[in-house]
Design a protein around this motif. Structure first.
Motif, PDB file in Angstrom:
ATOM      1  N   VAL A  70      42.803  12.565  46.256  1.00  0.00           N
ATOM      2  CA  VAL A  70      42.212  12.555  47.589  1.00  0.00           C
ATOM      3  C   VAL A  70      40.693  12.621  47.448  1.00  0.00           C
ATOM      4  O   VAL A  70      40.166  13.486  46.734  1.00  0.00           O
ATOM      5  N   TYR A  71      39.999  11.701  48.119  1.00  0.00           N
ATOM      6  CA  TYR A  71      38.554  11.554  47.956  1.00  0.00           C
ATOM      7  C   TYR A  71      37.794  12.016  49.198  1.00  0.00           C
ATOM      8  O   TYR A  71      38.274  11.888  50.325  1.00  0.00           O
ATOM      9  N   GLY A  95      45.567   9.423  47.941  1.00  0.00           N
ATOM     10  CA  GLY A  95      46.252  10.065  49.043  1.00  0.00           C
ATOM     11  C   GLY A  95      45.495   9.892  50.354  1.00  0.00           C
ATOM     12  O   GLY A  95      45.925  10.398  51.388  1.00  0.00           O
ATOM     13  N   ASN A  96      44.361   9.192  50.312  1.00  0.00           N
ATOM     14  CA  ASN A  96      43.596   8.934  51.541  1.00  0.00           C
ATOM     15  C   ASN A  96      44.313   7.902  52.403  1.00  0.00           C
ATOM     16  O   ASN A  96      45.046   7.059  51.901  1.00  0.00           O
ATOM     17  N   ALA A  97      44.086   7.982  53.695  1.00  0.00           N
ATOM     18  CA  ALA A  97      44.667   6.995  54.608  1.00  0.00           C
ATOM     19  C   ALA A  97      43.954   5.660  54.434  1.00  0.00           C
ATOM     20  O   ALA A  97      42.730   5.604  54.341  1.00  0.00           O
ATOM     21  N   GLN A  98      44.717   4.585  54.384  1.00  0.00           N
ATOM     22  CA  GLN A  98      44.130   3.256  54.264  1.00  0.00           C
ATOM     23  C   GLN A  98      43.452   2.879  55.578  1.00  0.00           C
ATOM     24  O   GLN A  98      44.013   3.102  56.657  1.00  0.00           O
ATOM     25  N   SER A 198      39.828   5.103  47.459  1.00  0.00           N
ATOM     26  CA  SER A 198      40.082   5.731  48.761  1.00  0.00           C
ATOM     27  C   SER A 198      40.335   4.695  49.847  1.00  0.00           C
ATOM     28  O   SER A 198      41.037   4.973  50.823  1.00  0.00           O
ATOM     29  N   CYS A 199      39.783   3.484  49.690  1.00  0.00           N
ATOM     30  CA  CYS A 199      40.014   2.406  50.655  1.00  0.00           C
ATOM     31  C   CYS A 199      41.214   1.535  50.280  1.00  0.00           C
ATOM     32  O   CYS A 199      41.497   0.545  50.959  1.00  0.00           O
ATOM     33  N   HIS A 200      41.897   1.889  49.190  1.00  0.00           N
ATOM     34  CA  HIS A 200      43.099   1.168  48.749  1.00  0.00           C
ATOM     35  C   HIS A 200      42.812  -0.315  48.484  1.00  0.00           C
ATOM     36  O   HIS A 200      43.589  -1.183  48.881  1.00  0.00           O
ATOM     37  N   ILE A 201      41.693  -0.595  47.833  1.00  0.00           N
ATOM     38  CA  ILE A 201      41.365  -1.982  47.504  1.00  0.00           C
ATOM     39  C   ILE A 201      42.278  -2.439  46.370  1.00  0.00           C
ATOM     40  O   ILE A 201      42.312  -1.829  45.298  1.00  0.00           O
ATOM     41  N   THR A 202      43.034  -3.513  46.596  1.00  0.00           N
ATOM     42  CA  THR A 202      43.987  -4.005  45.599  1.00  0.00           C
ATOM     43  C   THR A 202      43.723  -5.448  45.176  1.00  0.00           C
ATOM     44  O   THR A 202      44.431  -5.985  44.342  1.00  0.00           O
ATOM     45  N   ARG A 203      42.716  -6.053  45.784  1.00  0.00           N
ATOM     46  CA  ARG A 203      42.390  -7.441  45.425  1.00  0.00           C
ATOM     47  C   ARG A 203      40.887  -7.602  45.421  1.00  0.00           C
ATOM     48  O   ARG A 203      40.191  -7.074  46.304  1.00  0.00           O
ATOM     49  N   TYR A 204      40.377  -8.335  44.429  1.00  0.00           N
ATOM     50  CA  TYR A 204      38.929  -8.488  44.292  1.00  0.00           C
ATOM     51  C   TYR A 204      38.518  -9.946  44.295  1.00  0.00           C
ATOM     52  O   TYR A 204      39.177 -10.772  43.692  1.00  0.00           O
ATOM     53  N   PRO A 205      37.401 -10.229  44.962  1.00  0.00           N
ATOM     54  CA  PRO A 205      36.665  -9.294  45.807  1.00  0.00           C
ATOM     55  C   PRO A 205      37.323  -9.159  47.180  1.00  0.00           C
ATOM     56  O   PRO A 205      38.095 -10.020  47.597  1.00  0.00           O
TER      57      PRO A 205
END
Length: 234
Positions: A70-71, A95-98, A198-205
């Motif tokens: 959690v951030y 564990g942060n909310a997206q 924390s932002c649930h980034i799963t693809r770049y960019p």
């Protein structure tokens, strides 16, 4: 011997706590977390802290223990959650909310490569172009898209209403070496893995647009889909 194995397990575990996901459900990038402390560990169901003794038992029963990090708004880990109901042995990313479209974007405080602070609260009244990039080297950094976004920003003739930011996971030195775009509008943030997680980034960019009230408009994978004039006039 048993105590030695426990210490060794803890050491290895503390250096493999957080991972990043790239375009799939497999984790391919591991972030070293040498800051792990037992007093940050909580049971997700009860909200209670997990003691070292309890943690030792959990690790002994499951060396691939699943935790969520959690951030806070500075991109730092403030606690870990252990989910006793989870059957997934992979390390969870956050564990942060997206962030949700149409909802207030989670508060953040960023520090640029020239040590200037950027706070979401201070950017109210501006459209925010928030770009997530992994690396700043020529092989993996989509520099052409930044040039195109800069062009879009310049063509609005409303640059004062737009704040553009790139959050890299890499250190300042690599960014200074790899980012050579002249007169760019983008402010550059190094060592931003915590914000990515924390932002649930799963693809770049990934490019997120936040409206003038601090609400997330949308996340864009393709920059051709970004119409800044339309977004400014909302």
């Amino acid at each position: 011997m048993k105590n030695l194995l426990t210490i060794l397990t803890l050491f290895l575990f503390s250096h493999q706590l957080v991972a990043q996901e790239l375009n799939s459900n497999t984790f391919t990038i591991t972030k070293v977390d040498s800051e792990f402390k037992i007093d940050k560990l909580y049971n997700k169901q009860t909200g209670k802290k997990i003691s070292k003794k309890e943690f030792d038992i959990l690790i002994e029963n499951n060396p691939n223990l699943s935790l969520e990090s959690v951030y806070d708004k500075y991109g730092k880990i403030i606690k870990y959650y252990y989910d006793s109901n989870s059957t997934n042995n992979n390390i969870k990313r956050s564990g942060n909310a997206q962030p949700e479209n149409g909802k207030m974007f989670p508060d953040f405080v960023l520090k640029t490569i020239d040590n200037k602070k950027i706070s979401l609260n201070d950017l109210k009244g501006k459209l925010i172009v928030l770009r997530f990039e992994l690396f700043a080297d020529n092989f993996r950094f989509k520099k052409n898209e930044i040039v195109e976004l800069d062009t879009k920003i310049n063509e609005t003739n409303r640059k004062s209403e737009i704040e553009s930011i790139i959050i890299f996971t890499t250190p300042k030195e690599e960014i200074l070496k790899g980012f050579d775009i002249k007169n760019s509008n983008f402010k550059l943030v190094p060592n931003g893995s915590g914000f990515h997680n924390s932002c649930h980034i799963t693809r770049y960019p990934t490019t997120m647009i936040i409206d003038k009230n601090g609400n997330l408009i949308d996340s864009f994978k393709i920059i051709d889909d970004i119409n800044l004039i339309e977004l400014l006039n909302r």
